[in-house]
Design a protein around this motif. Structure first.
Motif, PDB file in Angstrom:
ATOM      1  N   ALA A 164     -46.874   2.088  62.111  1.00 44.06           N
ATOM      2  CA  ALA A 164     -45.741   2.636  63.029  1.00 44.06           C
ATOM      3  C   ALA A 164     -46.443   4.038  63.199  1.00 44.06           C
ATOM      4  N   SER A 165     -45.962   4.738  64.142  1.00 45.02           N
ATOM      5  CA  SER A 165     -46.407   6.030  64.542  1.00 45.02           C
ATOM      6  C   SER A 165     -45.392   6.764  63.732  1.00 45.02           C
ATOM      7  N   CYS A 166     -45.939   8.108  63.381  1.00 48.80           N
ATOM      8  CA  CYS A 166     -44.930   8.880  62.371  1.00 48.80           C
ATOM      9  C   CYS A 166     -44.403  10.220  63.352  1.00 48.80           C
ATOM     10  N   GLY A 167     -43.012  10.305  63.410  1.00 47.30           N
ATOM     11  CA  GLY A 167     -42.718  11.468  64.205  1.00 47.30           C
ATOM     12  C   GLY A 167     -42.892  12.010  65.666  1.00 47.30           C
ATOM     13  N   THR A 168     -43.552  10.835  66.197  1.00 44.82           N
ATOM     14  CA  THR A 168     -43.887  11.029  67.467  1.00 44.82           C
ATOM     15  C   THR A 168     -44.109   9.752  68.361  1.00 44.82           C
ATOM     16  N   ALA A 169     -44.219   9.697  69.499  1.00 46.67           N
ATOM     17  CA  ALA A 169     -44.170   8.154  70.348  1.00 46.67           C
ATOM     18  C   ALA A 169     -45.702   7.769  70.167  1.00 46.67           C
ATOM     19  N   PHE A 170     -45.841   6.377  70.018  1.00 49.48           N
ATOM     20  CA  PHE A 170     -46.885   5.796  70.051  1.00 49.48           C
ATOM     21  C   PHE A 170     -47.709   6.103  71.247  1.00 49.48           C
ATOM     22  N   GLY A 171     -49.048   6.831  71.057  1.00 43.59           N
ATOM     23  CA  GLY A 171     -49.793   7.183  72.070  1.00 43.59           C
ATOM     24  C   GLY A 171     -51.285   6.558  72.482  1.00 43.59           C
ATOM     25  N   ALA A 172     -51.903   7.216  73.182  1.00 46.43           N
ATOM     26  CA  ALA A 172     -53.254   6.752  73.642  1.00 46.43           C
ATOM     27  C   ALA A 172     -54.230   6.772  72.448  1.00 46.43           C
ATOM     28  N   ASP A 173     -54.103   7.867  71.696  1.00 47.77           N
ATOM     29  CA  ASP A 173     -54.920   7.884  70.524  1.00 47.77           C
ATOM     30  C   ASP A 173     -54.720   6.991  69.514  1.00 47.77           C
ATOM     31  N   HIS A 174     -53.430   6.642  69.161  1.00 44.22           N
ATOM     32  CA  HIS A 174     -52.945   5.521  68.204  1.00 44.22           C
ATOM     33  C   HIS A 174     -53.457   4.195  68.700  1.00 44.22           C
ATOM     34  N   SER A 175     -53.575   3.822  70.098  1.00 43.09           N
ATOM     35  CA  SER A 175     -53.918   2.783  70.575  1.00 43.09           C
ATOM     36  C   SER A 175     -55.627   2.561  70.309  1.00 43.09           C
ATOM     37  N   ARG A 176     -56.227   3.696  70.959  1.00 44.75           N
ATOM     38  CA  ARG A 176     -57.618   3.533  70.337  1.00 44.75           C
ATOM     39  C   ARG A 176     -58.185   3.130  68.876  1.00 44.75           C
ATOM     40  N   MET A 177     -57.158   3.906  68.040  1.00 38.06           N
ATOM     41  CA  MET A 177     -57.275   3.647  66.527  1.00 38.06           C
ATOM     42  C   MET A 177     -57.150   2.134  66.351  1.00 38.06           C
ATOM     43  N   LEU A 178     -56.179   1.605  66.862  1.00 33.09           N
ATOM     44  CA  LEU A 178     -56.147   0.082  66.777  1.00 33.09           C
ATOM     45  C   LEU A 178     -57.151  -0.860  67.531  1.00 33.09           C
ATOM     46  N   ASP A 179     -57.466  -0.226  68.511  1.00 35.03           N
ATOM     47  CA  ASP A 179     -58.655  -0.941  69.448  1.00 35.03           C
ATOM     48  C   ASP A 179     -59.906  -1.139  68.487  1.00 35.03           C
ATOM     49  N   ARG A 180     -60.227  -0.040  67.808  1.00 40.36           N
ATOM     50  CA  ARG A 180     -61.357   0.118  66.895  1.00 40.36           C
ATOM     51  C   ARG A 180     -61.501  -0.795  65.794  1.00 40.36           C
ATOM     52  N   PRO A 216     -31.550  19.481  59.562  1.00 35.27           N
ATOM     53  CA  PRO A 216     -30.635  18.465  60.448  1.00 35.27           C
ATOM     54  C   PRO A 216     -31.447  17.024  60.622  1.00 35.27           C
ATOM     55  N   ALA A 217     -32.513  17.176  60.650  1.00 35.89           N
ATOM     56  CA  ALA A 217     -33.238  15.926  61.082  1.00 35.89           C
ATOM     57  C   ALA A 217     -33.261  14.897  60.053  1.00 35.89           C
ATOM     58  N   LYS A 218     -32.768  13.422  60.547  1.00 32.79           N
ATOM     59  CA  LYS A 218     -33.050  12.512  59.513  1.00 32.79           C
ATOM     60  C   LYS A 218     -34.223  12.153  58.921  1.00 32.79           C
ATOM     61  N   TYR A 219     -35.209  12.435  59.860  1.00 35.45           N
ATOM     62  CA  TYR A 219     -36.645  12.172  59.248  1.00 35.45           C
ATOM     63  C   TYR A 219     -37.496  13.305  59.522  1.00 35.45           C
ATOM     64  N   LEU A 220     -38.153  13.687  58.436  1.00 42.21           N
ATOM     65  CA  LEU A 220     -39.089  14.971  58.408  1.00 42.21           C
ATOM     66  C   LEU A 220     -40.376  14.375  58.468  1.00 42.21           C
ATOM     67  N   ASN A 221     -41.345  15.084  58.940  1.00 50.15           N
ATOM     68  CA  ASN A 221     -42.955  14.649  58.304  1.00 50.15           C
ATOM     69  C   ASN A 221     -43.641  16.004  58.279  1.00 50.15           C
ATOM     70  N   THR A 222     -44.635  15.897  57.563  1.00 56.29           N
ATOM     71  CA  THR A 222     -45.592  16.873  57.058  1.00 56.29           C
ATOM     72  C   THR A 222     -45.857  17.542  58.301  1.00 56.29           C
TER      73      THR A 222
END
Ligand SMILES: [Zn+2]
Length: 468
Positions: free
Chosen positions: A283-299, A227-233
């Motif tokens: 872009a984050s994939c199949g989930t909201a942008f979170g704290a781990d994502h922001s740390r990845m960018l900060d680095r 059903p989902a328009k987008y599917l992720n691994t």
């Protein structure tokens, strides 16, 4: 059980794996004199760099948290791997074919699971990309064309097509000598033997080092059983949705150079941004942008994280406003400055590029405003500020937001701005914020007011009133 890695091979891996190159895939490094390099520690939160790499000695050390070790130790720690797995990771990177001495179960000639999954993903990405030109994929090509992308764009992003047969990928990879078990562990094939993605347009999701970690896939056909328009691994040992960002492979060096990252909402938005010249988009994939994502960018940004910018693009609609609020509430995890870019007509970057061209996408990012201003305007605009009770209600709704700001230096500025918007005395506003602070339970996230009603079609994102 696995045998031990041959000592000679272990030495070769150590010699060929330059610690500065390995670390640079995760941390933005700059020269620190004496042949050393420095950057923000990936193992603890910090705003000034205390993490140091000394290539001549092959060591890293953090003066902040005391983490330190050699290149293998770094890979173990950052990828959460065991020793053997980390050596295999590095061997793969520098092209060393490992031999194993006899262990409990005799010699092992195959690489570790992580490497096998990455290899299977790579082979799958190539297979999908090859399928995009097949007659079966006409809907996929039509979709890309309709979104303003050419064949060259598709190749740049490695876009592919998962055949409708539901067995095409499995058969291809089994023919390439991948085991069924590994394909299931890679999330490419389901337990029941069917391909995970069927009849979908497929985007490979890569890490900063361009290894394919997984895929995102869009529905194309009405008879699609998923059903989902987008599917992720699904989550695998290499694909963790809280730790992947689509477009990072292309954006990584630009984020470091420009000290800016642009966070968009979907695969086609990342593509549109890069094609339009906003080459820091992810872009984050199949989930909201979170704290781990922001740390990845900060680095990835330069050592002086205070000057770095993270720019979010959100739809101007209710869902977009709620998403902005969520990021605002978790802003403590950002060391970079947080901005928001919202198209007044509510177009996402992909649609904006189709309608108004590449320049409009660059303009959108250039017109960014501070996130706090966007969120507070959205909050107070739900009230009738022409009425005294409306003004008071607006301040009461916005006060918890101001109270949630951890940086005391910012609070007084926010207070004054809020007072100006609602037309109240700053002291009255301060009193409400103090009250909101008192209600706050320590160590709890700040309360999130309900998003504006979804029916608010023409909800004003508030940007045209701000003078940023
Ligand atoms: Zn540290």
């Amino acid at each position: 059980m696995a045998g031990r890695i041959h000592p000679e091979d272990l030495e070769t891996v150590r010699e060929r794996s330059r610690i500065d190159e390995v670390v640079a895939a995760f941390v933005q490094l700059r020269p620190a004199g004496g042949g050393s390099l420095t950057g923000l520690c990936p193992f603890h939160d910090e705003k000034t760099p205390s993490f140091r790499v000394t290539p001549a000695k092959g060591f890293y050390y953090c003066f902040g948290c005391g983490e330190g070790g050699d290149v293998i130790g770094f890979v173990q720690k950052i990828n959460n791997m065991g020793f053997t797995e980390a050596v295999e990771f590095l061997a793969d990177r520098c092209g060393v074919q490992l031999r194993y001495t006899e262990g409990d179960g005799g010699p092992r000639h195959e690489p570790g699971l992580r490497m096998r999954i990455l290899e299977a993903n790579q082979a799958a990405a190539e297979f999908f990309a090859g399928q995009l030109t097949s007659p079966d994929a006409v809907e996929g090509r039509r979709f890309l064309h309709g979104r303003g992308f050419t064949r060259e764009h598709a190749e740049l992003f490695g876009i592919g097509f998962a055949p409708r047969s539901g067995t095409g990928l499995r058969e291809h990879l089994l023919g390439r000598k991948f085991s069924r078990d590994d394909l299931v562990k890679a999330g490419l094939v389901r337990e029941n033997g069917w391909d995970f993605f069927q009849g979908r347009l497929v985007w490979p999701i890569r890490d900063a080092g361009r290894s394919t970690l997984g895929f995102g896939a869009r529905r194309l056909f009405d008879d699609d059983r998923m059903p989902a328009k987008y599917l992720n691994t699904p989550e695998t040992i290499v694909y963790k949705k809280s730790h992947v960002l689509y477009g990072l492979d292309l954006a990584r060096t630009h984020i470091g150079k420009k000290n800016q990252a642009v966070v968009v909402e979907g695969y086609t938005d990342v593509m549109a941004c890069h094609v339009a010249g906003v080459d820091t988009a992810v872009a984050s994939c199949g989930t909201a942008f979170g704290a781990d994502h922001s740390r990845m960018l900060d680095r990835l940004m330069t050592a002086d994280a205070h000057s770095g910018e993270v720019v979010f693009t959100f739809d101007g609609d209710a869902a977009g406003q709620a998403a902005a609020l969520k990021v605002f509430s978790s802003d403590a995890s950002f060391t970079a400055q947080t901005y928001v870019a919202v198209e007044p007509t509510g177009l996402d970057p992909c649609d904006l590029r189709i309608q108004s061209g590449d320049g409009a996408v660059r303009e959108l990012v250039a017109r960014r405003v501070p996130l706090y201003r966007y969120v507070m305007r959205n909050t107070i605009e739900r009230f009738d500020l022409d009425r005294a009770d409306g003004r008071l209600a607006a301040v009461r709704a916005a006060a918890p937001l101001v109270a949630s700001v951890r940086d005391a230096a910012l609070v007084s500025g926010y207070l004054r701005e809020l007072a100006g918007w609602v037309g109240l005395n700053p002291d009255e506003v301060r009193a409400e914020v103090t009250r909101a602070n008192a209600r706050k339970v320590p160590h709890e996230p700040p309360p999130i007011p309900a998003a504006p009603p979804a029916s608010g079609e023409g909800t004003d994102p508030g940007l045209k009133h701000t003078s940023a």
